[in-house]
Design a protein around this motif. Structure first.
Motif, mmCIF file in Angstrom:
data_model
loop_
_atom_site.group_PDB
_atom_site.id
_atom_site.type_symbol
_atom_site.label_atom_id
_atom_site.label_comp_id
_atom_site.label_asym_id
_atom_site.label_seq_id
_atom_site.Cartn_x
_atom_site.Cartn_y
_atom_site.Cartn_z
ATOM 1 N N LEU A 122 -2.171 4.354 -9.349
ATOM 2 C CA LEU A 122 -1.431 5.259 -8.847
ATOM 3 C C LEU A 122 -0.025 4.826 -9.375
ATOM 4 O O LEU A 122 0.971 5.422 -10.012
ATOM 5 C CB LEU A 122 -1.512 5.272 -7.208
ATOM 6 N N THR A 167 -5.253 12.328 -3.885
ATOM 7 C CA THR A 167 -5.413 11.936 -5.434
ATOM 8 C C THR A 167 -6.855 11.114 -5.579
ATOM 9 O O THR A 167 -7.322 11.220 -6.424
ATOM 10 C CB THR A 167 -4.322 11.297 -5.859
ATOM 11 N N PHE A 170 0.358 11.319 -1.989
ATOM 12 C CA PHE A 170 -0.923 11.014 -2.623
ATOM 13 C C PHE A 170 -2.130 10.559 -2.040
ATOM 14 O O PHE A 170 -3.081 10.194 -2.785
ATOM 15 C CB PHE A 170 -0.346 10.029 -3.634
ATOM 16 N N TYR A 219 -6.580 7.906 -6.030
ATOM 17 C CA TYR A 219 -6.061 6.923 -6.805
ATOM 18 C C TYR A 219 -5.895 5.617 -5.940
ATOM 19 O O TYR A 219 -5.359 5.738 -4.917
ATOM 20 C CB TYR A 219 -5.024 7.149 -7.673
#
Length: 504
Positions: free
Chosen positions: A207, A200, A197, A202
Motif C-alpha cells: 500500500l 483493497t 483502503f 494490500y
C-alpha cells in the motif's frame, strides 16, 4: 582525601559506560555499513555550491539534516495538524489517540538504531533518542497523511494556504537531504487504520509503495509497482523515484516504422533532399576556402558531441519520445515525474537520423528534481547513472539560443517562459544542471553509450562535417530563405515536368 574504594567505584562505572558506548557504536556502525548504499547524507560542497537552493527544503524539513532551520517552523505546525488528521481517520474519538501514538513510538523506537545508521554520525550523534524518535514519528505521519490525501482527492486547505505550498512540498519530499528511512514509513502505516483502503487487501508495504508511486507519477506510477523493488529493498522516497524513472526508460522502445508509410516517408525524404540540393551544390566550392580554425575538427574533438543545431545541420531530426511499446508506458504521468515526460530518460537514435528524446518541461521544480536524482546516483556510487548521463547529453546539446530553439521547436523541451526569453531560460537551465553532472567519465558504460557512438560517427563523416561547416559559417537566415525558395521552385518544376512527360 578520596578513599581507594571511591576510586574503584568510579573506575568501574567509567569502564562500564565506555564498554556500553563502544558496543552501541560498533552496532550502529555495522548497521551503517549495511545500509551505506542508500544513506541520507549532505550533498558535497563542491556540488552544492553551484545550486545550494536546489538541495534545501523550502516548506518542510524531513529528517534531521534541516530540522533546526528556523525558516521551516510553519512546516512543523503543519506536521502536528496532519498527525491529528491521520489518527482521526481510523479513530474519530480523541480518547483513543494516545494509544495510537504510543504504538507509533514503540514501532519507531524498535528500529531507532537502524534508523540512525541511515545518516552520517555527525548529523545524529547529538540527538537524544526521544527527540530522534519524535522527529521520525512526526515526519513519517505527515508524509503518509499527505499521500493519502492526494490518493483520495481530499482537499488540504492548511497546505494550500501557503503560496505554492503543494508544489513546493512535491520538491521537498524528493530532496536528497530531506529523507527518512522507508522502513519507518512502512512501520507507521502498518500501525495506522485507514478505512479508505480496507477493501483493497494490500498489506502495509505494498500500500505504501502504491501511494508513493501514485503521488510521484499518477496512475502510470502506481501501475509500475510490480516492476520496482519491494518495500524492504527501498531506502527512501528519492530512491523509489529514481527506480521509477529508470524502469520506465528500460521498458520503452520507440514505435516501429509502419510498412504502409514507407512510400510516404520516401517522398518526404526526397522533398528534404531537394530543399537541400541548392546548398549542397555549393559545398565543394565553399568548403576549400573555409579557414582551418572554423572547421569542424577545430570545434569538436573525436570525443566531443555536436550541439543540437549542428546535429540538425547533419540531417539529424529531433523527435519527442511518445509513450507506448513498453508495457503500459503510454499513460501520461502526473505529479513531479510529469516534468520528465511520458517516458523519462527515453533517448534513442532511430532509423539512423531520428533522435528521440523525452519531453522535458522546465519550471521551478525541474532543476531540483534532476539535481537531487543525480545527487542520489553519486551518493549511491552509481557513476555514470542514467539521470547523470541524460543531463550530460542535454547539456552538450544545448550550448546556445540556436540549440535551444531547435529542441523547443521539436517539442523536446518545453519552457514556462514565453517568447525569446524561453530560449535564454533553456540555455541557463542546462548550464546550471549540466555543471552538476559527473557522468562524462563513465558515459560510454551508460545506457547512452551506443547512441553517443553513432552520433559521433555521424559527426566524423566527411560529408556531414563539410555540410555542417559550410552552413554554420556561410549561410545566414536570408540565405536559408533564398535556398528554401529556390528549392521549392525546383521541386514544383520537377513535379510539373514529370506530370507533363507522363501525360505526353
Amino acid at each position: 582525601m578520596p578513599r581507594d574504594d571511591d576510586i574503584t567505584v568510579h573506575v568501574e562505572w567509567l569502564a562500564r559506560r565506555l564498554t556500553q558506548q563502544q558496543e552501541d557504536a560498533a552496532a550502529t556502525e555495522q548497521h551503517r555499513v549495511t545500509v551505506n548504499t542508500y544513506r541520507v547524507s549532505r550533498v558535497p560542497g563542491h556540488v552544492r555550491d553551484h545550486n545550494a537552493d536546489a538541495y534545501t527544503p523550502g516548506l518542510v524539513a524531513i529528517g534531521p539534516l534541516h530540522a533546526a532551520d528556523v525558516r521551516l517552523r510553519a512546516g512543523t505546525r503543519l506536521k502536528m495538524a496532519y498527525l491529528n488528521s491521520l489518527i482521526s481517520r481510523g479513530h474519530p474519538d480523541p480518547a483513543g489517540h494516545l494509544a495510537v501514538i504510543q504504538g507509533y513510538v514503540r514501532a519507531v523506537a524498535a528500529r531507532e538504531r537502524e534508523a540512525r545508521a541511515m545518516y552520517a554520525a555527525e548529523d545524529v550523534e547529538t540527538l537524544r533518542a526521544e527527540d530522534f524518535i519524535q522527529m521520525l514519528v512526526l515526519d513519517g505521519c505527515f508524509i503518509i497523511e499527505h499521500l493519502v490525501n492526494v490518493a483520495t482527492g481530499r482537499e488540504e486547505p492548511a497546505l494550500h494556504a501557503t503560496p505554492f505550498g503543494a508544489a513546493q512540498l512535491s520538491v521537498d519530499l524528493v530532496l536528497a537531504e530531506n529523507q527518512i528511512p522507508f522502513f519507518v514509513l512502512v512501520d507507521l502505516i502498518a500501525s495506522t487504520r485507514l478505512p479508505e483502503f480496507d477493501t483493497t487487501g494490500y498489506g502495509a508495504p505494498v500500500l505504501l509503495v502504491k501511494l508513493v508511486l501514485y503521488y510521484l507519477g499518477g496512475e502510470k506510477g502506481r501501475d509500475m509497482s510490480e516492476h520496482l523493488p519491494a518495500a524492504d529493498a527501498v531506502g527512501h522516497i528519492l530512491h523509489l523515484l529514481h527506480a521509477m524513472v529508470t524502469a520506465a526508460r528500460t521498458r520503452w522502445e520507440p514505435a516501429p516504422r509502419i510498412q504502409d508509410s514507407a512510400p510516404v516517408e520516401m517522398m518526404q525524404e526526397a522533398a528534404r533532399l531537394l530543399r537541400r540540393l541548392p546548398l549542397l551544390l555549393l559545398v565543394p566550392l565553399l568548403y576549400p576556402i573555409l579557414p582551418e580554425e572554423s572547421r569542424w575538427n577545430a570545434s569538436y574533438g573525436r570525443e566531443g558531441l555536436p550541439s543540437a543545431s549542428d546535429l540538425k545541420r547533419m540531417w539529424v531530426r529531433f523527435r519527442k519520445a511518445h509513450g507506448g511499446g513498453g508495457g503500459g508506458a503510454g499513460k501520461a504521468p502526473a505529479g513531479i515525474a510529469a516534468l520528465l515526460g511520458p517516458v523519462p530518460l527515453a533517448v534513442k537514435l532511430a532509423h539512423e537520423d531520428q533522435l528521440r528524446l523525452p519531453q522535458l518541461r522546465i519550471e521551478f521544480r525541474t532543476a531540483p528534481l534532476l539535481l537531487n536524482l543525480m545527487a542520489f546516483e553519486q551518493s549511491a556510487e552509481q557513476r555514470g547513472g542514467d539521470v547523470s548521463a541524460y543531463v550530460w547529453l542535454m547539456a552538450k546539446l544545448v550550448q546556445s539560443r540556436e540549440d535551444a530553439g531547435v529542441l523547443v521547436a521539436a517539442e523536446v523541451v518545453e519552457s514556462s517562459a514565453a517568447g525569446s526569453e524561453s530560449k535564454d531560460d533553456v540555455v541557463r537551465f542546462f548550464g546550471k544542471v549540466g555543471a552538476a553532472s559527473e557522468a562524462a567519465a563513465e558515459l560510454e558504460k551508460s545506457y547512452l553509450g551506443k547512441t553517443l557512438e553513432k552520433l559521433r560517427e555521424r559527426s566524423q563523416h566527411p560529408l556531414f562535417m563539410m555540410w555542417a561547416d559550410v552552413q554554420r559559417n556561410y549561410f545566414t537566415v536570408p540565405w536559408a530563405v533564398v535556398a528554401e525558395f529556390v528549392a521549392f521552385v525546383t521541386f514544383i518544376s520537377t513535379i510539373l515536368q514529370t506530370y507533363g512527360s507522363f501525360k505526353h
